[in-house]
Write a protein that holds these residues in place. Structure first.
Motif, PDB file in Angstrom:
ATOM      1  N   ILE A   1       0.840  -1.208   0.000  1.00 51.97           N
ATOM      2  CA  ILE A   1       0.000   0.000   0.000  1.00 51.97           C
ATOM      3  C   ILE A   1       0.871   1.253   0.000  1.00 51.97           C
ATOM      4  CG2 ILE A   1      -1.740   1.304   1.275  1.00 51.97           C
ATOM      5  CD1 ILE A   1      -2.806  -1.296   2.338  1.00 51.97           C
ATOM      6  N   ASN A   2       1.878   1.255   0.870  1.00 53.62           N
ATOM      7  CA  ASN A   2       2.707   2.454   1.013  1.00 53.62           C
ATOM      8  C   ASN A   2       3.465   2.766  -0.274  1.00 53.62           C
ATOM      9  OD1 ASN A   2       3.692   4.593   2.597  1.00 53.62           O
ATOM     10  ND2 ASN A   2       5.617   3.500   2.840  1.00 53.62           N
TER      11      ASN A   2
ATOM     12  N   PHE B   1       0.735   4.232  -2.931  1.00 50.72           N
ATOM     13  CA  PHE B   1       0.266   5.561  -2.572  1.00 50.72           C
ATOM     14  C   PHE B   1       1.422   6.555  -2.451  1.00 50.72           C
ATOM     15  CE2 PHE B   1      -3.516   3.208  -1.568  1.00 50.72           C
ATOM     16  CZ  PHE B   1      -4.520   4.099  -1.864  1.00 50.72           C
TER      17      PHE B   1
ATOM     18  N   MET C   1       2.496   7.653  -5.984  1.00 43.45           N
ATOM     19  CA  MET C   1       1.470   8.514  -6.577  1.00 43.45           C
ATOM     20  C   MET C   1       1.473   9.895  -5.927  1.00 43.45           C
ATOM     21  SD  MET C   1      -0.076   6.893  -8.952  1.00 43.45           S
ATOM     22  CE  MET C   1      -1.657   7.627  -9.254  1.00 43.45           C
ATOM     23  N   LEU C   2       1.541   9.903  -4.611  1.00 47.33           N
ATOM     24  CA  LEU C   2       1.502  11.194  -3.920  1.00 47.33           C
ATOM     25  C   LEU C   2       2.726  12.039  -4.275  1.00 47.33           C
ATOM     26  CD1 LEU C   2      -0.208  12.800  -1.907  1.00 47.33           C
ATOM     27  CD2 LEU C   2       1.403  12.100  -0.168  1.00 47.33           C
TER      28      LEU C   2
ATOM     29  N   LEU D   1       1.086   1.902   8.636  1.00 49.43           N
ATOM     30  CA  LEU D   1       1.020   2.791   7.471  1.00 49.43           C
ATOM     31  C   LEU D   1       1.291   4.227   7.878  1.00 49.43           C
ATOM     32  CD1 LEU D   1      -2.050   1.570   5.395  1.00 49.43           C
ATOM     33  CD2 LEU D   1       0.314   1.664   4.666  1.00 49.43           C
ATOM     34  N   PHE D   2       0.702   4.626   9.007  1.00 41.67           N
ATOM     35  CA  PHE D   2       0.906   5.988   9.487  1.00 41.67           C
ATOM     36  C   PHE D   2       2.391   6.250   9.725  1.00 41.67           C
ATOM     37  CE2 PHE D   2       1.420   8.957  12.985  1.00 41.67           C
ATOM     38  CZ  PHE D   2       0.695  10.034  12.531  1.00 41.67           C
TER      39      PHE D   2
ATOM     40  N   PHE E   1       4.581   6.285   6.452  1.00 42.26           N
ATOM     41  CA  PHE E   1       4.083   7.108   5.355  1.00 42.26           C
ATOM     42  C   PHE E   1       5.139   7.993   4.677  1.00 42.26           C
ATOM     43  CE2 PHE E   1       2.029  10.939   3.735  1.00 42.26           C
ATOM     44  CZ  PHE E   1       1.217  10.368   2.792  1.00 42.26           C
TER      45      PHE E   1
ATOM     46  N   ARG F   1      11.192  -0.453   8.560  1.00 41.47           N
ATOM     47  CA  ARG F   1      10.418   0.253   9.571  1.00 41.47           C
ATOM     48  C   ARG F   1       9.194  -0.552  10.008  1.00 41.47           C
ATOM     49  NH1 ARG F   1       9.650   5.418  12.082  1.00 41.47           N
ATOM     50  NH2 ARG F   1       8.937   4.450  13.995  1.00 41.47           N
TER      51      ARG F   1
ATOM     52  N   ILE G   1      -6.078   9.396  -3.710  1.00 38.29           N
ATOM     53  CA  ILE G   1      -4.781   9.661  -3.093  1.00 38.29           C
ATOM     54  C   ILE G   1      -4.906  10.761  -2.035  1.00 38.29           C
ATOM     55  CG2 ILE G   1      -2.412  10.393  -3.519  1.00 38.29           C
ATOM     56  CD1 ILE G   1      -2.792   7.878  -4.922  1.00 38.29           C
ATOM     57  N   MET G   2      -5.612  11.824  -2.386  1.00 44.44           N
ATOM     58  CA  MET G   2      -5.714  12.935  -1.444  1.00 44.44           C
ATOM     59  C   MET G   2      -6.529  12.534  -0.214  1.00 44.44           C
ATOM     60  SD  MET G   2      -3.906  15.360  -2.271  1.00 44.44           S
ATOM     61  CE  MET G   2      -2.713  15.178  -3.561  1.00 44.44           C
TER      62      MET G   2
ATOM     63  N   TYR H   1      -6.793   9.527   1.007  1.00 44.93           N
ATOM     64  CA  TYR H   1      -5.932   8.643   1.786  1.00 44.93           C
ATOM     65  C   TYR H   1      -4.997   9.471   2.665  1.00 44.93           C
ATOM     66  CZ  TYR H   1      -2.099   5.299   2.542  1.00 44.93           C
ATOM     67  OH  TYR H   1      -1.132   4.504   3.089  1.00 44.93           O
TER      68      TYR H   1
ATOM     69  N   LEU I   1      -5.390   9.451   6.633  1.00 47.40           N
ATOM     70  CA  LEU I   1      -4.357   8.731   7.381  1.00 47.40           C
ATOM     71  C   LEU I   1      -3.527   9.669   8.244  1.00 47.40           C
ATOM     72  CD1 LEU I   1      -3.149   5.824   7.614  1.00 47.40           C
ATOM     73  CD2 LEU I   1      -1.381   6.607   6.078  1.00 47.40           C
ATOM     74  N   ILE I   2      -3.211  10.858   7.749  1.00 48.86           N
ATOM     75  CA  ILE I   2      -2.263  11.718   8.454  1.00 48.86           C
ATOM     76  C   ILE I   2      -2.947  12.898   9.140  1.00 48.86           C
ATOM     77  CG2 ILE I   2      -0.127  13.049   8.227  1.00 48.86           C
ATOM     78  CD1 ILE I   2       0.184  10.130   7.496  1.00 48.86           C
TER      79      ILE I   2
ATOM     80  N   PHE J   1      18.735   2.672  12.398  1.00 47.95           N
ATOM     81  CA  PHE J   1      17.485   2.880  11.664  1.00 47.95           C
ATOM     82  C   PHE J   1      16.875   1.560  11.233  1.00 47.95           C
ATOM     83  CE2 PHE J   1      18.495   7.394   9.989  1.00 47.95           C
ATOM     84  CZ  PHE J   1      18.027   7.912  11.173  1.00 47.95           C
TER      85      PHE J   1
END
Lengths: 265, 271
Positions: free
Chosen positions: A62-63, A66, A69-70, A140-141, A144, A199, B18-19, B21, B25-26, B102
């Motif tokens: 998913i990540n 999206f 695309m973003l 997902l959060f 992101f 992550r 997309i927007m 989402y 989400l955020i 990380f």
């Protein structure tokens, strides 16, 4: 003087990074091969590793979609105003600033059993919090920004000329993407995928809050490590941690390889 | 005609998805947590925050994060410098190892510290003999924070050092400046933006850290209970309002830091 600095650097690396990693590897063998196998072949370990695997796969898929695309929209879209684009651009980084525990809390507040949306989902028999969907959402959060931040600079760098040329020549947008844009962002996307996997594999705080850490149901590998430590079962924790650490080291190697490819292209 | 119509609907659908989402989400969760903590007005918010355990945990977190950041600035500047400027065997390996914190799950990081410095370990036993307590006390929290935020300063300083024009440095030497003078007047100022933004990122990450700390801190209320663990405890004991109030405090602080980092970076790019 130079020698002193290099020695100091080595010292820091060995004390802070190498010794702990070695300790995880030796610690898991404390009770020999059988202790390690026993820790891993417990029912809850297998289940936890499977949960982690599922989350990693779903979240990464998913990540990636999206995120790419973003990034495309944030760099290229003309239908977003400049100001709005800037605002969205800074919003992308917000999950970096949010403590994972708070990220989990947000999801519990929004979708938990006592919230409006949560009650609605519960009514139609779809459990979000304390179940897999919530854990996926939490991960997902947290992951992101990783993909967006890897792809955006590459898109900015290559500019839009080639894409415009392709579409002027009559190529469909899909075709333009695959044959013009994709080859130049490919290694960035791969690097982003590796970061996302790392992550989501290691996510702990957010998942712990959202999952409720129910053994054999919503427990992931990292939350199992936590529970084992809390129960003073350090050898068992070590076994699971070793599997996670081995994965991370592997990912680190892939990261290095992708970074090199990214620089070449 | 039909094809165009269809493709326009397609792209419209894509954009909206997309927007949506992104916002769901955020943006929505962050707004949600602010509204939740002020839902009943200022008074309950103030009550939750002014609980001594709550503000003590926040203060403790800030204090320890500052210590961890200072350590990381010193270590990071040195390591960034050594890895870029000197050629020595193993340099490439060390450079890739920087990212290890990380890649490693934070819970595993916490477990490593526990194994290395815990009561039954060699180092822990040694420290105990000298009367220093590490695990389940503040030093362990600082070590966990340093470990988790280790790459930030190094990774922020390295590109700046690579960009640095060697001729400026050489000019300084030619004009008779000593090594330390050249470092502090020529090299250090150009490293400073990197050190600053790296330090702020490290600080905000240290504030937020949970996984590594929860395992080693012992979590004694008022003594070694840091803010994120406090929030977790409040959630566990079914007090989402109190958890949200402290979260808002912590979040606002992190947002300010993030905004400052952006400011430093855009100013550097603008120059």
């Amino acid at each position: 003087m130079k020698k002193l600095w290099i020695t100091l650097t080595y010292l820091v690396f060995i004390l802070l990074l190498v010794v702990p990693i070695v300790k995880i590897f030796t610690g898991a063998w404390q009770e020999g091969w059988s202790g390690f196998i026993e820790a891993l072949s417990r029912k809850q370990s297998l289940h936890a590793l499977m949960m982690t695997g599922m989350i990693v796969v779903i979240v990464t898929a998913i990540n990636t979609i999206f995120g790419v695309m973003l990034a495309l929209y944030l760099v290229r879209a003309t239908w977003l105003g400049r100001r709005l684009k800037q605002l969205l651009n800074s919003v992308v980084d917000l999950p970096f600033a949010v403590s994972p525990v708070i990220g989990g809390l947000m999801i519990v507040l929004m979708l938990g059993p006592s919230s409006i949306m949560g009650a609605f989902f519960e009514d139609i028999g779809f459990k979000v919090v304390y179940a897999l969907p919530g854990m996926v959402l939490a991960t997902l959060f947290v992951t992101f920004p990783l993909m967006v931040r890897e792809v955006m600079p590459l898109l900015q760098e290559i500019g839009s000329q080639q894409e415009e040329a392709a579409s002027t020549l009559g190529a469909y947008s899909w075709y333009t993407f695959w044959h013009v844009t994709w080859p130049s962002i490919r290694w960035g996307v791969i690097y982003g995928i590796v970061l996302t996997v790392a992550r989501s594999l290691g996510e702990f705080g957010a998942v712990l809050v959202v999952s409720g850490n129910i053994m054999n149901k919503t427990q992931t590998a990292t939350t199992l490590v936590y529970q084992d430590v809390e129960n003073f079962n350090v050898t068992a924790a070590n076994g699971v941690a070793l599997v996670l650490a081995a994965f991370s080291v592997g990912l680190l190697l892939i990261m290095e390889w992708a970074k090199k490819r990214k620089e070449v292209h | 005609m039909n094809a165009i119509f269809r493709s326009r609907w397609w792209s419209f659908g894509f954009r909206t998805t997309i927007m949506l989402y992104f916002v769901l989400l955020i943006v929505l969760p962050i707004i949600g947590i602010y509204t939740q903590s002020f839902e009943l007005g200022w008074q309950p918010f103030w009550d939750s925050v002014s609980d001594p355990l709550a503000w003590r945990s926040v203060l403790l977190t800030i204090r320890l994060s500052v210590i961890a950041t200072v350590i990381n600035v010193l270590l990071g500047t040195m390591i960034g410098w050594v890895l870029i400027r000197y050629r020595f065997p193993g340099r490439r390996l060390l450079n890739s190892l920087v990212d290890l914190p990380f890649a490693l799950p934070t819970a595993v990081g916490g477990l490593m510290i526990l194994l290395l410095l815990g009561p039954n370990s060699f180092a822990g036993g040694l420290a105990e003999k000298f009367g220093i307590e590490i695990v389940f006390h503040e030093p362990a929290i600082v070590i966990a924070m340093v470990f988790v935020t280790f790459p930030f300063v190094i990774r922020a300083v390295q590109p700046l050092l690579e960009e640095l024009d060697k001729s400026e440095e050489e000019a300084s030497y030619t004009l008779g400046a000593s090594k330390s003078r050249t470092f502090f007047h020529v090299i250090f100022p150009s490293m400073l933006p990197g050190i600053l933004s790296g330090a702020m990122l490290a600080f905000s990450r240290a504030l937020a850290e949970f996984g590594a700390v929860v395992l080693v801190a012992g979590n004694i209320p008022g003594k070694t209970l840091i803010a994120s663990v406090y929030i977790f405890g409040e959630i566990e004991s079914d007090n989402p309002q109190g958890a949200a109030a402290v979260s808002v405090l912590l979040l606002t602080l992190s947002f300010i830091i993030l905004w400052a980092v952006n400011l430093v970076q855009t100013r550097r790019l603008g120059k």
